[in-house]
Design an enzyme around this catalytic site. Structure first.
Site, PDB file in Angstrom:
ATOM      1  N   LYS A  13      39.878  -6.242  11.756  1.00  0.00           N
ATOM      2  CA  LYS A  13      41.320  -5.954  11.807  1.00  0.00           C
ATOM      3  C   LYS A  13      41.580  -4.451  11.872  1.00  0.00           C
ATOM      4  CE  LYS A  13      42.379  -7.968   7.850  1.00  0.00           C
ATOM      5  NZ  LYS A  13      41.016  -8.322   7.389  1.00  0.00           N
ATOM      6  N   ARG A  88      48.680 -11.335   2.400  1.00  0.00           N
ATOM      7  CA  ARG A  88      47.398 -11.946   2.057  1.00  0.00           C
ATOM      8  C   ARG A  88      47.573 -13.229   1.258  1.00  0.00           C
ATOM      9  NH1 ARG A  88      43.903  -7.210   2.663  1.00  0.00           N
ATOM     10  NH2 ARG A  88      41.749  -7.698   2.226  1.00  0.00           N
ATOM     11  N   ARG A 127      29.085  -1.610   7.397  1.00  0.00           N
ATOM     12  CA  ARG A 127      30.258  -0.768   7.699  1.00  0.00           C
ATOM     13  C   ARG A 127      30.175   0.605   7.022  1.00  0.00           C
ATOM     14  NH1 ARG A 127      36.051  -3.311   6.921  1.00  0.00           N
ATOM     15  NH2 ARG A 127      35.439  -3.567   4.755  1.00  0.00           N
ATOM     16  N   ARG A 160      32.246   1.903   1.669  1.00  0.00           N
ATOM     17  CA  ARG A 160      33.305   1.567   0.712  1.00  0.00           C
ATOM     18  C   ARG A 160      32.710   0.964  -0.555  1.00  0.00           C
ATOM     19  NH1 ARG A 160      37.914  -1.752   3.878  1.00  0.00           N
ATOM     20  NH2 ARG A 160      37.711  -2.953   1.966  1.00  0.00           N
ATOM     21  N   ARG A 171      35.302 -11.446  -2.106  1.00  0.00           N
ATOM     22  CA  ARG A 171      36.426 -11.194  -1.173  1.00  0.00           C
ATOM     23  C   ARG A 171      36.526 -12.309  -0.138  1.00  0.00           C
ATOM     24  NH1 ARG A 171      34.412  -5.813   0.848  1.00  0.00           N
ATOM     25  NH2 ARG A 171      36.156  -5.818   2.298  1.00  0.00           N
TER      26      ARG A 171
END
Ligand code: AMP
Length: 217
Positions: A13, A88, A127, A160, A171
């Site tokens: 996203k 969300r 990531r 992160r 998550r």
């Protein structure tokens, strides 16, 4: 256009929203980025949000709705925006509808980025964000040239805090139980468009633009 981007963590996203902002001028509104910036600045709100974020849970609706309400009132949203990571859950979706009604606005599209679990895991564990440019990269999927470019610019490839395997697992569960029901909600509202989010950033971006009916020159 006013767009909501739906999809599991790691579905791309943020990457696609960044690109749409750079090339088509829609402002990227990422509640994750707003929260990370509040945490970095050690604001009261950031300190409150940090525990939930570290645990891979959702931050309270009260905090998130306050933040997004303020952000939607800023002038750079006038030319259109992409909501990335918001709403969300159903309560946030209903609150968004109320906020937009108040502003006399409506959503044009909700785009679901659909991607398999194995790919999500690689995207999340690999990531990295370039500390200099803010560009989102991936040690598995980005080219060596892209990764080197960040280092050459004097940046570091940062991971992160919540991109570790334990938090990622939580998550993804939270996405299934709280966020996935929004797919039916927006399908019922006639707004849903589905994009297959596997493949390269380029390939997904082309499908994303097509789903939005944006012509590529
Ligand atoms: P993201 O960058 O979108 O993956 O968000 C990172 C973390 O910020 C999430 O795991 C949540 O803890 C929190 N967060 C971001 N957006 C929301 C939201 N709309 N509602 C609640 N928590 C959020």
């Amino acid at each position: 256009m006013r767009i909501v981007l739906l999809g599991a963590p790691g579905s791309g996203k943020g990457t696609q929203a960044q690109r749409l902002q750079a090339e088509h001028g829609f402002t990227q509104l990422s509640t994750g980025d707003l929260l990370r910036s509040a945490v970095a600045q050690r604001t009261a709100l950031g300190l409150e949000a940090k525990a939930a974020m570290d645990a891979g849970a959702l931050v309270s609706n009260q905090i998130v709705l306050g933040m997004i309400g303020e952000r939607l009132a800023e002038p750079d949203t006038a030319a259109g925006y992409v909501l990335d990571g918001f709403p969300r859950n159903l309560e946030q979706a209903r609150a968004l509808e109320a906020m937009l009604a108040e502003l006399g606005q409506a959503l044009d599209a909700v785009v679901l980025m659909r991607v398999d679990f194995e790919i999500l895991m690689k995207r999340l564990t690999g990531r990295r964000t370039c500390s200099k440019t803010g560009k989102v990269l991936n040690v598995y999927f980005s080219s060596k040239a892209e990764l080197d470019e960040c280092i050459a610019a004097g940046g570091e490839l940062l991971q992160r805090d919540d991109d570790n395997e334990e938090t990622i697992g939580r998550r993804l569960k939270v996405y299934d139980s709280e966020t996935a029901p929004l797919v039916d909600h927006y399908r019922d509202a006639g707004l849903l468009r589905v994009v297959e989010a596997r493949g390269s950033v380029e390939e997904v971006y082309a499908r994303f633009l097509a789903a939005l009916g944006i012509n590529v020159q």
